[in-house]
Motif scaffolding. Structure first.
Motif, PDB file in Angstrom:
ATOM      1  N   GLN A  15       8.814  38.006  -0.090  1.00 30.39           N
ATOM      2  CA  GLN A  15       9.187  37.433   1.203  1.00 30.39           C
ATOM      3  C   GLN A  15       7.972  36.787   1.873  1.00 30.39           C
ATOM      4  OE1 GLN A  15      10.026  40.241   4.307  1.00 30.39           O
ATOM      5  NE2 GLN A  15      11.335  38.817   5.417  1.00 30.39           N
ATOM      6  N   GLN A  16       6.829  37.395   1.707  1.00 26.97           N
ATOM      7  CA  GLN A  16       5.601  36.862   2.308  1.00 26.97           C
ATOM      8  C   GLN A  16       5.203  35.507   1.716  1.00 26.97           C
ATOM      9  OE1 GLN A  16       4.460  38.427   5.033  1.00 26.97           O
ATOM     10  NE2 GLN A  16       6.219  39.734   4.622  1.00 26.97           N
ATOM     11  N   ARG A  17       5.719  35.208   0.527  1.00 27.42           N
ATOM     12  CA  ARG A  17       5.393  33.940  -0.134  1.00 27.42           C
ATOM     13  C   ARG A  17       6.470  32.870   0.065  1.00 27.42           C
ATOM     14  NH1 ARG A  17       3.355  37.790  -4.034  1.00 27.42           N
ATOM     15  NH2 ARG A  17       5.293  37.695  -5.208  1.00 27.42           N
ATOM     16  N   ALA A  18       7.504  33.180   0.844  1.00 25.06           N
ATOM     17  CA  ALA A  18       8.577  32.217   1.081  1.00 25.06           C
ATOM     18  C   ALA A  18       8.020  30.920   1.663  1.00 25.06           C
ATOM     19  CB  ALA A  18       9.611  32.807   2.027  1.00 25.06           C
ATOM     20  N   TYR A  19       8.650  29.827   1.323  1.00 27.93           N
ATOM     21  CA  TYR A  19       8.273  28.523   1.853  1.00 27.93           C
ATOM     22  C   TYR A  19       9.326  28.154   2.892  1.00 27.93           C
ATOM     23  CZ  TYR A  19       7.111  23.579   2.079  1.00 27.93           C
ATOM     24  OH  TYR A  19       6.757  22.324   2.519  1.00 27.93           O
ATOM     25  N   ALA A  20       9.015  28.428   4.151  1.00 25.61           N
ATOM     26  CA  ALA A  20       9.977  28.224   5.239  1.00 25.61           C
ATOM     27  C   ALA A  20       9.319  27.523   6.430  1.00 25.61           C
ATOM     28  CB  ALA A  20      10.560  29.564   5.656  1.00 25.61           C
ATOM     29  N   PRO A  21       8.761  26.323   6.214  1.00 23.56           N
ATOM     30  CA  PRO A  21       8.058  25.647   7.309  1.00 23.56           C
ATOM     31  C   PRO A  21       8.986  25.118   8.399  1.00 23.56           C
ATOM     32  CG  PRO A  21       8.199  24.192   5.419  1.00 23.56           C
ATOM     33  CD  PRO A  21       8.733  25.536   4.990  1.00 23.56           C
ATOM     34  N   TYR A  22      10.265  24.991   8.138  1.00 22.52           N
ATOM     35  CA  TYR A  22      11.193  24.420   9.106  1.00 22.52           C
ATOM     36  C   TYR A  22      11.875  25.505   9.937  1.00 22.52           C
ATOM     37  CZ  TYR A  22      10.092  20.708   5.940  1.00 22.52           C
ATOM     38  OH  TYR A  22       9.385  19.822   5.174  1.00 22.52           O
ATOM     39  N   SER A  23      12.465  26.472   9.297  1.00 29.95           N
ATOM     40  CA  SER A  23      13.145  27.552  10.034  1.00 29.95           C
ATOM     41  C   SER A  23      12.181  28.670  10.418  1.00 29.95           C
ATOM     42  CB  SER A  23      14.270  28.151   9.182  1.00 29.95           C
ATOM     43  OG  SER A  23      13.736  28.915   8.110  1.00 29.95           O
ATOM     44  N   ARG A  24      11.112  28.803   9.660  1.00 26.81           N
ATOM     45  CA  ARG A  24      10.167  29.916   9.815  1.00 26.81           C
ATOM     46  C   ARG A  24      10.877  31.268   9.619  1.00 26.81           C
ATOM     47  NH1 ARG A  24       6.509  26.579  10.555  1.00 26.81           N
ATOM     48  NH2 ARG A  24       5.877  25.399  12.338  1.00 26.81           N
ATOM     49  N   PHE A  25      11.959  31.245   8.877  1.00 34.14           N
ATOM     50  CA  PHE A  25      12.753  32.443   8.594  1.00 34.14           C
ATOM     51  C   PHE A  25      12.601  32.747   7.110  1.00 34.14           C
ATOM     52  CE2 PHE A  25      16.562  34.967   7.850  1.00 34.14           C
ATOM     53  CZ  PHE A  25      16.559  35.791   8.960  1.00 34.14           C
ATOM     54  N   ARG A  26      11.742  33.706   6.805  1.00 39.86           N
ATOM     55  CA  ARG A  26      11.434  34.039   5.420  1.00 39.86           C
ATOM     56  C   ARG A  26      12.370  35.126   4.906  1.00 39.86           C
ATOM     57  NH1 ARG A  26       5.456  35.685   5.983  1.00 39.86           N
ATOM     58  NH2 ARG A  26       6.447  36.737   7.699  1.00 39.86           N
ATOM     59  N   VAL A  27      12.855  34.933   3.690  1.00 40.81           N
ATOM     60  CA  VAL A  27      13.752  35.896   3.050  1.00 40.81           C
ATOM     61  C   VAL A  27      13.209  36.195   1.654  1.00 40.81           C
ATOM     62  CG1 VAL A  27      16.120  36.346   2.259  1.00 40.81           C
ATOM     63  CG2 VAL A  27      15.733  34.978   4.326  1.00 40.81           C
ATOM     64  N   GLY A  28      13.278  37.459   1.273  1.00 37.25           N
ATOM     65  CA  GLY A  28      12.917  37.882  -0.073  1.00 37.25           C
ATOM     66  C   GLY A  28      14.073  38.645  -0.685  1.00 37.25           C
TER      67      GLY A  28
END
Length: 134
Positions: A15-28
């Motif tokens: 989850q810490q490596r998620a690429y979420a620059p638009y929503s800033r909502f990371r999911v693992g």
């Protein structure tokens, strides 16, 4: 099979490596197979929103790429206060590789928030068995 602690740790790490620059909502997401192997994935967003991919889809792809085809359990970890259950598309993706009684654990940073079976999240689903023998 892998323990819940192992699934939780794998989902938290990816989850810490998620690429979420638009929503800033990371999911693992982390998948366990019956032989104890764990496969993980994170969400990957794209400026063209429909082109991104979900964490569960990434974990399933990693599992299939390793030659596995059966999900024994899955854990999905999201941020915020609400349950982050798999989206409809991912529920169907999970169904392709899981039995109706497969546990789906939903977690937040503090731990497991709720557990479901696939049947509870996707009742009366359409799956490979509907198409007959392969």
């Amino acid at each position: 099979m892998a323990s819940l602690d192992e699934l939780f740790s794998a989902a938290r790490a990816v989850q810490q490596r998620a690429y979420a620059p638009y929503s800033r909502f990371r999911v693992g997401a982390a998948i366990a197979t019956s032989d104890g192997r764990i496969f993980s994935g994170c969400n990957v967003e794209n400026a063209a929103y429909p082109v991104g991919s979900c964490a569960e889809a990434g974990a399933i792809s990693a599992m299939v790429a390793a030659g596995e085809h059966r999900i024994a359990a899955i854990l999905v970890m999201g941020e915020g206060e609400h349950l982050v259950t798999p989206c409809g598309g991912c529920r169907q993706r999970i169904r392709e590789f899981a039995a109706p009684d497969t546990p789906i654990h939903v977690a937040g940073p503090e731990g497991i928030r709720k557990s479901f079976t696939l049947e509870a999240l996707l009742p009366y689903s359409f799956g490979p068995d509907n198409l007959g023998p392969r």
